[in-house]
Enzyme design. Sequence first.
Site: not given
Length: 841
Positions: A85, A88, A156, A537
Amino acid sequence: MNSDKVVQSSCCASNQESGGHGCTGGDIHRSTQEREKEEKVSTCCHEELPKSSSCCSVKDGNNNLLDGKEDKKGGVEYNIHGMDCPSCAATLEKSLRKMKGIQSVQVHYGTGKMVVGAGDPTIYNQVPKQVQKLGFEAEFIHSPKMETYKIEGMDCGSCVMTIEKHLGRNPKVHEVRVNFSTGKMHVDHTTSEKEIVKEVQRAGFEAALDSFEYQKNEASSKKKREGASTTQVSGIFLALGFAGSFSNVPMEFLTAFYAVAMVIGGFKPAKSAFYAVKSGSLDMNVLMVSAAIGAALIGEWLEGATVVWLFALGNTLQNKSIARTRESIRSLMNLTPPEATIKSGNHLIRKAVEEVTVGDVIIVKPGEKIPLDGEVLTGTSSINQAPITGESLPVDKQQGDIVYAGTVNESGSLEIKVTKLVKDTTIAKIIHLVEEAQEKKAPTQAFIDRFARVYTPIVFGLALSVMVIPPLFGSGTWGEWFYKGLALLVVACPCALVISTPVAIVSAIGNAAKNGVLIKGGTFLEKAGVIQAVAFDKTGTLTEGQPKVSEVIPLNNNREELISIARTIEAYSTHPIAQAITTYAEERKISGKEGNAFKAIAGKGAQANIDGMDYFAGNPKLFKEMNVSLNEIEERMDSLQRNGNTLVLVGTPTEVIGVIGVADTIRDMTVESIQTLKKVGMSEMVMLTGDNEGTAKKIAGETGVDRYFAELLPEDKVTAIKKLQQEGKHVAMVGDGINDAPALATADLGIAMGGAGTDTAMETADIVLMADNLEKLPHTIRLSRKAMNIIKQNVWFSLITKLAALVLIFPGFLTLWMAVLSDTGAALLVILNSMRLLRQK
């Protein structure tokens, strides 16, 4: 859209206006020579230099080159990832302005870029670390010194933080970025490769410099086998202890079995946990080892050993699954043969493709794969280009045509002149761009990463509170709450949540690349999933872009004279309409006249002096501006335009001597692709063209588009895109990546066609269709939407599983081994669910 797209746009637009033919307002493709010329101009005039040291690089006090590209205003430019946003951007600006030595900060939320100005150039290398502390990621634009390493042993997403923090403390490391889903680390440093590998090993992982050939490392695969056998041995001791509990085996022996199982299976996690703590991060290894040690301390040896073994087993399965995803793109490299047959005089020599140089002539027999990009010198054949473009049917090739490495020669024998080295081939570029794209975080992923950074320490603190607070107030025993706290520790790591998005994105981008579509990053994958309207286009996108003369109407009854004059005026133009007229004259053996003072009239046509008189060839607007009466031919002009012709009027400053109608043909796949797009839920199909109203209406009716905008110049296409956006639609623009650069940059999503034929298209757009047709566009939209659905499924599944585990802890229903199973099991299911995208047809 990124700013360098916009820079390129303005350059392309100006080139187009200066050299375009007037009849279409620059709507039709240029020739290959013109494109190559424009590409050079656009990079030169905007100082977009190669990825090496350049005049706009920044040096520190010791004259060492920094990574950043210096902005023209005197700062260094960065890409910022994770801004969801505009606030930030404000947060970043306020925080960085407080840094000592920073003179100016400008953050652009729309482009995701930041420009920092500093008195001391050494400050620039400290900016990414400061940005990371704020929950975002900053990377220098153009990073010539970045090295890429393959990392082994990451279980992880939280392992990423351990490596980044550990290397970040080394003063010789300026910037480090690790991507779990691709298993790669990018590091900018002033030390040796050997030292970087050692630093990664100290953090508990293995690293190797990633080479271009992407060859599999034998030592790496050996370590994987060792890892698997460690899990097996740990499981055997656990099984022996568990079986012994049903007989009269002394408790001391059972405890010994469980302890050995814990030591063997937990050695690697314990080592990783040690370095994670040392680096100041709380990853899954820390939480799991804490739980296992805690279980041993309270005498729950079976629980502890089960926790360790389940964790090791889960990691083994996860690593195998994620390795399949990581290797999905690299398998493309296997499509290119390792050797090529070189023609040297009258001899044929076999050489490794790495030894072949530009200009060498290679022989490719029927059934063989083409080893390098090149141009056909002799021979004709059908080439299966599916690995590059995703096209289902072979493409006929003959002398002068371009062929690509990795494609299959199906019929005739070919002699090919090599035009690119092995590291510069189209397929090598595809692999590089895709792996780059896979490492770019999508907005969803950036948000989840920030959430996980806050979530994990909070739950860790909550686990410690659960262990201490209830017993202090006399609610239950210390052992009971200590056990519940351990279970909460295991549940704390949001492993499944963190990998819910990146694995899905890697899988989707990999699938798209194998089908001839380049998606430049997770952001664009997400955007493609919410597109509501597609603007095309016309020329070269919906149509072939190779117009032909369809009507010739002389007004003085001298057909050959009209064609001869038109050929003379158009002789020096490379515009497709000019070439159509020239070709028409050549086929009928009508020669041109002696002419001079040739001149292009931007947006309107061209002129030449023939036999002392000025002649013009252009659109009706040109002759109207010269006050030439068109009343006599108005009806004929209207009729031609209604039938889809673009008009070229030929005449002098006082009269029109004839009209030439030029028409384009619709591509074979256009109608089918548009109908499929409607079936997948596109609310509106729009055509943008520089052609007249009549031509636009006819083409729109034949292709099935819902709406069209006619008689547009390049800047008008931008206005049309903005109009669609103002109507509340998310708009994708499909063009060729060069002529339509301004509109591509303005749209929410820029999609270029025919990327295999031009490097500019591959660099300009957000998504590139490698084939020169729309066949793969519906697949791209479907894939994007499925990816978004899978990401949502993964996120909700991860959160619900975690919430259920947390709720079950306090009544005492959740045991330690169940907590491990819920965490590793959820992570594995998330990976497997994401991998479904690899098989999407």
